[in-house]
Design a protein around this motif. Structure first.
Motif, PDB file in Angstrom:
ATOM      1  N   ASP A   1       0.294   8.528  -3.743  1.00  0.00           N
ATOM      2  CA  ASP A   1       0.823   9.198  -2.548  1.00  0.00           C
ATOM      3  C   ASP A   1       1.759   8.214  -1.833  1.00  0.00           C
ATOM      4  O   ASP A   1       1.988   7.093  -2.309  1.00  0.00           O
ATOM      5  CB  ASP A   1      -0.311   9.692  -1.652  1.00  0.00           C
ATOM      6  CG  ASP A   1      -1.211   8.572  -1.140  1.00  0.00           C
ATOM      7  OD1 ASP A   1      -0.828   7.388  -1.252  1.00  0.00           O
ATOM      8  OD2 ASP A   1      -2.298   8.890  -0.627  1.00  0.00           O
ATOM      9  N   ALA A   2       2.282   8.623  -0.695  1.00  0.00           N
ATOM     10  CA  ALA A   2       3.283   7.799   0.000  1.00  0.00           C
ATOM     11  C   ALA A   2       2.713   6.436   0.391  1.00  0.00           C
ATOM     12  O   ALA A   2       3.410   5.415   0.300  1.00  0.00           O
ATOM     13  CB  ALA A   2       3.786   8.543   1.230  1.00  0.00           C
ATOM     14  N   ILE A   3       1.449   6.420   0.779  1.00  0.00           N
ATOM     15  CA  ILE A   3       0.835   5.152   1.200  1.00  0.00           C
ATOM     16  C   ILE A   3       0.671   4.210   0.011  1.00  0.00           C
ATOM     17  O   ILE A   3       1.014   3.027   0.077  1.00  0.00           O
ATOM     18  CB  ILE A   3      -0.526   5.431   1.885  1.00  0.00           C
ATOM     19  CG1 ILE A   3      -0.289   6.170   3.210  1.00  0.00           C
ATOM     20  CG2 ILE A   3      -1.309   4.146   2.104  1.00  0.00           C
ATOM     21  CD1 ILE A   3      -1.529   6.785   3.813  1.00  0.00           C
ATOM     22  N   ALA A   4       0.157   4.764  -1.086  1.00  0.00           N
ATOM     23  CA  ALA A   4      -0.021   3.931  -2.291  1.00  0.00           C
ATOM     24  C   ALA A   4       1.322   3.416  -2.797  1.00  0.00           C
ATOM     25  O   ALA A   4       1.442   2.257  -3.210  1.00  0.00           O
ATOM     26  CB  ALA A   4      -0.734   4.741  -3.369  1.00  0.00           C
ATOM     27  N   LEU A   5       2.346   4.283  -2.744  1.00  0.00           N
ATOM     28  CA  LEU A   5       3.680   3.858  -3.205  1.00  0.00           C
ATOM     29  C   LEU A   5       4.225   2.729  -2.341  1.00  0.00           C
ATOM     30  O   LEU A   5       4.797   1.765  -2.857  1.00  0.00           O
ATOM     31  CB  LEU A   5       4.644   5.042  -3.155  1.00  0.00           C
ATOM     32  CG  LEU A   5       4.930   5.780  -4.453  1.00  0.00           C
ATOM     33  CD1 LEU A   5       6.020   6.805  -4.210  1.00  0.00           C
ATOM     34  CD2 LEU A   5       5.302   4.831  -5.587  1.00  0.00           C
ATOM     35  N   ALA A   6       4.016   2.850  -1.044  1.00  0.00           N
ATOM     36  CA  ALA A   6       4.493   1.797  -0.138  1.00  0.00           C
ATOM     37  C   ALA A   6       3.777   0.479  -0.428  1.00  0.00           C
ATOM     38  O   ALA A   6       4.397  -0.591  -0.415  1.00  0.00           O
ATOM     39  CB  ALA A   6       4.275   2.221   1.310  1.00  0.00           C
TER      40      ALA A   6
END
Ligand code: MN
Length: 149
Positions: free
Chosen positions: A130-135
């Motif tokens: 998700d966006a958090i993991a990608l960041a």
């Protein structure tokens, strides 16, 4: 598939009566130029041995899951990311993907990357970042440069 005692290799990383499948048949995960073949599948074994081939320049899905992968490179060369480590991989190298480790395989631009991958027959579905993991992944420059999503 039936478990006949012998399947002849055709000489090009395909085998007698083993279908060459699209890597992710449901089309829900991003990848490029990957095929999948199930070489061994037997309820008594509890695991499957698959052969994946990433075409030159292609990549597998960036994913993680509870089940583990035991990988042996048998064709070509490329790079892999496991956890937060990016590594070059070549013929006969072994790659262990632990539970819940983000991972991705990429073939070099001028070579395919073919590998055997052993997994549990019963396994959880892969998770996509998700966006958090990608960041979090992208906070590491080497990982940021490597991953394809
Ligand atoms: Mn996986």
């Amino acid at each position: 598939m039936s478990n006949k005692p012998h399947r002849r290799h055709h000489g090009d990383f395909t085998w007698e009566e083993v279908p060459v499948l699209a890597y992710k048949q449901d089309g829900t995960a991003p990848f490029r130029d990957v095929t999948r073949q199930v070489l061994f599948e037997d309820a008594d074994l509890g695991c499957q041995l698959r052969y994946f081939e990433v075409a030159p320049g292609g990549h597998s899905t960036l994913e993680r899951h509870q089940h583990v992968h035991a990988v042996m490179i048998v064709r070509g060369a490329g790079r892999a990311m496991v956890g937060n480590q990016v590594m070059s991989v070549e013929l006969n190298d072994l790659v262990h993907v632990p539970a819940l480790s983000w991972h991705q395989f990429r073939a070099d631009a001028d070579a395919p990357l073919g590998f055997l991958c052993m997994v549990n027959a019963e396994r959880d579905r892969p998770q996509l970042p998700d966006a958090i993991a990608l960041a979090q992944l992208r906070a590491q420059p080497e990982v940021e440069a490597f991953i394809r999503v």
